[in-house]
Scaffold this motif. Sequence first.
Motif, PDB file in Angstrom:
ATOM      1  N   ALA A  13      14.107  38.530  43.216  1.00 16.79           N
ATOM      2  CA  ALA A  13      14.094  39.485  42.112  1.00 16.79           C
ATOM      3  C   ALA A  13      13.941  38.757  40.787  1.00 16.79           C
ATOM      4  O   ALA A  13      14.240  37.557  40.673  1.00 16.79           O
ATOM      5  N   ASP A  14      13.457  39.477  39.793  1.00 17.87           N
ATOM      6  CA  ASP A  14      13.362  38.934  38.447  1.00 17.87           C
ATOM      7  C   ASP A  14      13.462  40.079  37.459  1.00 17.87           C
ATOM      8  O   ASP A  14      12.801  41.110  37.632  1.00 17.87           O
ATOM      9  N   ASP A  15      14.264  39.868  36.406  1.00 14.10           N
ATOM     10  CA  ASP A  15      14.481  40.930  35.421  1.00 14.10           C
ATOM     11  C   ASP A  15      13.655  40.731  34.153  1.00 14.10           C
ATOM     12  O   ASP A  15      13.895  41.394  33.149  1.00 14.10           O
ATOM     13  N   ARG A  16      12.664  39.838  34.184  1.00 13.24           N
ATOM     14  CA  ARG A  16      11.777  39.683  33.035  1.00 13.24           C
ATOM     15  C   ARG A  16      10.733  40.786  32.986  1.00 13.24           C
ATOM     16  O   ARG A  16      10.038  40.957  31.997  1.00 13.24           O
ATOM     17  N   SER A  17      10.620  41.530  34.063  1.00  6.23           N
ATOM     18  CA  SER A  17       9.621  42.587  34.124  1.00  6.23           C
ATOM     19  C   SER A  17      10.166  43.733  34.955  1.00  6.23           C
ATOM     20  O   SER A  17      10.968  43.520  35.865  1.00  6.23           O
ATOM     21  N   SER A  18       9.725  44.931  34.628  1.00  5.83           N
ATOM     22  CA  SER A  18      10.101  46.087  35.439  1.00  5.83           C
ATOM     23  C   SER A  18       8.915  46.632  36.221  1.00  5.83           C
ATOM     24  O   SER A  18       9.084  47.543  37.039  1.00  5.83           O
ATOM     25  N   TYR A  19       7.724  46.064  35.990  1.00  3.66           N
ATOM     26  CA  TYR A  19       6.528  46.599  36.652  1.00  3.66           C
ATOM     27  C   TYR A  19       5.662  45.502  37.261  1.00  3.66           C
ATOM     28  O   TYR A  19       5.391  45.506  38.445  1.00  3.66           O
ATOM     29  N   HIS A  20       5.202  44.567  36.463  1.00  2.00           N
ATOM     30  CA  HIS A  20       4.319  43.517  36.958  1.00  2.00           C
ATOM     31  C   HIS A  20       5.124  42.388  37.584  1.00  2.00           C
ATOM     32  O   HIS A  20       6.250  42.101  37.168  1.00  2.00           O
ATOM     33  N   PHE A  21       4.550  41.771  38.579  1.00  2.00           N
ATOM     34  CA  PHE A  21       5.191  40.623  39.186  1.00  2.00           C
ATOM     35  C   PHE A  21       4.133  39.723  39.800  1.00  2.00           C
ATOM     36  O   PHE A  21       3.010  40.157  40.090  1.00  2.00           O
ATOM     37  N   SER A  22       4.525  38.489  39.986  1.00  3.10           N
ATOM     38  CA  SER A  22       3.646  37.508  40.587  1.00  3.10           C
ATOM     39  C   SER A  22       3.818  37.523  42.107  1.00  3.10           C
ATOM     40  O   SER A  22       4.831  37.975  42.624  1.00  3.10           O
ATOM     41  N   LEU A  23       2.804  37.022  42.801  1.00  5.15           N
ATOM     42  CA  LEU A  23       2.884  36.891  44.246  1.00  5.15           C
ATOM     43  C   LEU A  23       3.319  35.487  44.665  1.00  5.15           C
ATOM     44  O   LEU A  23       3.392  35.199  45.854  1.00  5.15           O
ATOM     45  N   THR A  24       3.622  34.657  43.687  1.00  7.48           N
ATOM     46  CA  THR A  24       4.053  33.296  43.999  1.00  7.48           C
ATOM     47  C   THR A  24       5.566  33.200  43.916  1.00  7.48           C
ATOM     48  O   THR A  24       6.188  33.730  42.995  1.00  7.48           O
ATOM     49  N   PRO A  25       6.178  32.515  44.867  1.00  4.38           N
ATOM     50  CA  PRO A  25       7.647  32.449  44.875  1.00  4.38           C
ATOM     51  C   PRO A  25       8.222  31.773  43.648  1.00  4.38           C
ATOM     52  O   PRO A  25       9.340  32.099  43.233  1.00  4.38           O
ATOM     53  N   GLN A  26       7.490  30.863  43.041  1.00  7.52           N
ATOM     54  CA  GLN A  26       8.017  30.130  41.896  1.00  7.52           C
ATOM     55  C   GLN A  26       8.296  31.036  40.708  1.00  7.52           C
ATOM     56  O   GLN A  26       9.086  30.684  39.831  1.00  7.52           O
ATOM     57  N   TRP A  27       7.673  32.200  40.659  1.00 13.14           N
ATOM     58  CA  TRP A  27       7.859  33.095  39.517  1.00 13.14           C
ATOM     59  C   TRP A  27       9.213  33.781  39.532  1.00 13.14           C
ATOM     60  O   TRP A  27       9.751  34.138  38.500  1.00 13.14           O
ATOM     61  N   PHE A  28       9.789  33.996  40.706  1.00 10.86           N
ATOM     62  CA  PHE A  28      11.021  34.773  40.839  1.00 10.86           C
ATOM     63  C   PHE A  28      12.257  33.914  40.574  1.00 10.86           C
ATOM     64  O   PHE A  28      12.378  32.791  41.046  1.00 10.86           O
ATOM     65  N   HIS A  29      13.197  34.505  39.842  1.00 17.22           N
ATOM     66  CA  HIS A  29      14.370  33.748  39.388  1.00 17.22           C
ATOM     67  C   HIS A  29      15.542  33.836  40.358  1.00 17.22           C
ATOM     68  O   HIS A  29      16.303  32.885  40.513  1.00 17.22           O
ATOM     69  N   TYR A  30      15.691  34.977  41.005  1.00 21.63           N
ATOM     70  CA  TYR A  30      16.855  35.196  41.868  1.00 21.63           C
ATOM     71  C   TYR A  30      16.421  35.328  43.320  1.00 21.63           C
ATOM     72  O   TYR A  30      15.421  36.002  43.613  1.00 21.63           O
ATOM     73  N   TRP A  31      17.209  34.733  44.217  1.00 18.56           N
ATOM     74  CA  TRP A  31      16.852  34.716  45.629  1.00 18.56           C
ATOM     75  C   TRP A  31      18.054  35.039  46.504  1.00 18.56           C
ATOM     76  O   TRP A  31      19.195  34.688  46.167  1.00 18.56           O
ATOM     77  N   GLY A  32      17.786  35.700  47.624  1.00 22.03           N
ATOM     78  CA  GLY A  32      18.795  35.896  48.636  1.00 22.03           C
ATOM     79  C   GLY A  32      18.887  34.679  49.540  1.00 22.03           C
ATOM     80  O   GLY A  32      18.108  33.731  49.407  1.00 22.03           O
ATOM     81  N   GLN A  33      19.802  34.743  50.485  1.00 22.90           N
ATOM     82  CA  GLN A  33      20.062  33.603  51.358  1.00 22.90           C
ATOM     83  C   GLN A  33      19.097  33.539  52.537  1.00 22.90           C
ATOM     84  O   GLN A  33      19.014  32.517  53.207  1.00 22.90           O
ATOM     85  N   GLY A  34      18.389  34.609  52.781  1.00 24.89           N
ATOM     86  CA  GLY A  34      17.436  34.641  53.885  1.00 24.89           C
ATOM     87  C   GLY A  34      18.038  35.255  55.133  1.00 24.89           C
ATOM     88  O   GLY A  34      19.235  35.133  55.393  1.00 24.89           O
TER      89      GLY A  34
END
Length: 126
Positions: free
Chosen positions: A98-119
């Motif tokens: 997840a990332d809260d820098r945007s509410s609509y657009h997002f990247s398809l690359t994992p490096q863009w996302f700030h928050y991650w679950g444990q898997g």
Amino acid sequence: QVQLVESGGGLVQTGGSLRLSCAARGRTFSSYVMAWFRQAPGKEREFVAGISWAGTRTLYADSVKGRFTISRDKDNNTRYLQMNSLKPEDTAVYYCAADDRSSYHFSLTPQWFHYWGQGTQVTVSS
């Protein structure tokens, strides 16, 4: 501190279904985008599906189109990944991001996302 908590992985036969859940806990976002990624052994983490805050925008990897559906609950606290017609090649650890820098657009690359679950592990047997 924001935590993403995933659940719903497991072992399923080819053609079966699973539903993954991802809940955001702790400090709440005002809005955010969320995506599911997966990583198989020896492979890079890859985009699976993503959804905007309001659910008006969804994107899917070509490999899962028509089989997977990403959605959100009415309270906007949990995101889901419904996986149908599972194949052995879907076997991987699945992560929500997840990332809260945007509410609509997002990247398809994992490096863009700030928050991650444990898997959570998904294994599809042939």
